[in-house]
Motif scaffolding. Structure first.
Motif, PDB file in Angstrom:
ATOM      1  N   TRP A  13      54.104  84.787  15.711  1.00  0.00           N
ATOM      2  CA  TRP A  13      53.814  83.558  16.453  1.00  0.00           C
ATOM      3  C   TRP A  13      54.674  83.433  17.705  1.00  0.00           C
ATOM      4  N   ALA A  14      55.886  83.969  17.670  1.00  0.00           N
ATOM      5  CA  ALA A  14      56.700  83.998  18.894  1.00  0.00           C
ATOM      6  C   ALA A  14      56.039  84.887  19.941  1.00  0.00           C
ATOM      7  N   ASP A  15      55.485  86.002  19.499  1.00  0.00           N
ATOM      8  CA  ASP A  15      54.774  86.916  20.398  1.00  0.00           C
ATOM      9  C   ASP A  15      53.497  86.248  20.945  1.00  0.00           C
ATOM     10  N   TYR A  16      52.818  85.501  20.101  1.00  0.00           N
ATOM     11  CA  TYR A  16      51.615  84.762  20.512  1.00  0.00           C
ATOM     12  C   TYR A  16      51.963  83.762  21.618  1.00  0.00           C
ATOM     13  N   ILE A  17      53.063  83.057  21.451  1.00  0.00           N
ATOM     14  CA  ILE A  17      53.517  82.083  22.453  1.00  0.00           C
ATOM     15  C   ILE A  17      53.760  82.777  23.789  1.00  0.00           C
ATOM     16  N   VAL A  30      45.499  76.839  22.993  1.00  0.00           N
ATOM     17  CA  VAL A  30      46.678  77.494  22.412  1.00  0.00           C
ATOM     18  C   VAL A  30      47.519  76.475  21.643  1.00  0.00           C
ATOM     19  N   LEU A  31      47.715  75.291  22.224  1.00  0.00           N
ATOM     20  CA  LEU A  31      48.483  74.252  21.545  1.00  0.00           C
ATOM     21  C   LEU A  31      47.811  73.823  20.244  1.00  0.00           C
ATOM     22  N   LYS A  32      46.484  73.757  20.243  1.00  0.00           N
ATOM     23  CA  LYS A  32      45.758  73.367  19.018  1.00  0.00           C
ATOM     24  C   LYS A  32      45.922  74.432  17.925  1.00  0.00           C
ATOM     25  N   LYS A  63      52.514  85.637  24.847  1.00  0.00           N
ATOM     26  CA  LYS A  63      51.306  86.255  25.413  1.00  0.00           C
ATOM     27  C   LYS A  63      50.276  85.227  25.868  1.00  0.00           C
ATOM     28  N   LYS A  64      50.222  84.088  25.203  1.00  0.00           N
ATOM     29  CA  LYS A  64      49.137  83.127  25.447  1.00  0.00           C
ATOM     30  C   LYS A  64      49.553  81.886  26.246  1.00  0.00           C
ATOM     31  N   LEU A  65      50.733  81.355  25.936  1.00  0.00           N
ATOM     32  CA  LEU A  65      51.074  80.037  26.493  1.00  0.00           C
ATOM     33  C   LEU A  65      51.533  80.122  27.950  1.00  0.00           C
TER      34      LEU A  65
END
Length: 220
Positions: free
Chosen positions: A99-103, A132-134, A105-107
């Motif tokens: 999830w840190a990686d997702y943040i 992304v926030l949802k 890459k996406k946010l």
């Protein structure tokens, strides 16, 4: 650990630098903060991060650790006696890293489109940002923090962005609280922690910096 010299090469509005500030504060580690001018990079920054030439860089006893998430993991591993940031369970630890990686890459990219572009590109960025926030709200669920009852790795990866939210909302003309109320409740909960409150700059100060940045890149 004897001879513990810790230096942080940082830039005050950097949400990535904020991660290391918070992690160091959680562990109660004393360090020297060396503020960097990103438009006139110091010889020390270029020496310590010759590949990317970016902040933040954590320097521990003369050795550089680059990339903020790697730095947070390093802090957690070296100073493991206080305030664990990553879960002890290997599966939960892997999920936190995911999830840190997702943040990362996406946010960041969608958020940047909100303040650094106009028109259709800005609208697309806003739509992606809220999506992304949802997704992150769904991961959070009804837990106080992403790690459950304990503030930790994913919270640190995400909370620095919150100081930019006033600017995102102003330029994107939307309300995060209306779109993602659980996210805002989580952010306010994080802001009550001393480690977070003292590590994050004021949202209006960040907004003024972004106004200057927009002029510099020719949007205003």
């Amino acid at each position: 650990m004897a001879n513990n010299e810790v230096i942080l090469l940082d830039f005050w509005p950097s949400m990535f630098g904020m991660r290391l500030r918070i992690a160091l504060a959680e562990k109660e580690i004393k360090y020297e903060n060396k503020e960097q001018d990103l438009w006139n990079k110091s010889p020390l920054l270029l020496q310590m991060n010759p590949i990317y030439k970016k902040v933040p860089v954590l320097i521990h006893n003369g050795k550089p650790i680059c990339e903020s998430i790697i730095g947070v993991e390093y802090i957690d591993e070296v100073w493991k006696d206080k305030a664990p940031l990553l879960p002890s369970d290997p599966y939960e630890r892997a999920q936190a890293r995911f999830w840190a990686d997702y943040i990362d890459k996406k946010l960041y990219d969608s958020a940047r489109k909100i303040w650094a572009t106009k028109g259709e590109e800005q609208e697309a960025g806003k739509k992606d940002f809220i999506e992304v926030l949802k997704v992150l709200e769904g991961v959070l669920g009804d837990k106080p923090y992403f790690g459950g009852d304990n503030f930790g790795f994913v919270d640190i990866a995400l909370i620095g962005f919150y100081t930019w939210f006033y600017a995102y909302e102003t330029y994107g003309n939307f309300s995060t609280e209306a779109e993602c109320p659980k996210f805002v409740s989580w952010a306010k909960r994080c802001m009550q922690r001393e480690s977070v409150a003292k590590s994050l700059p004021d949202q209006h100060k960040v907004y003024e910096f972004i106004q200057w940045l927009r002029q510099k890149i020719g949007i205003e």
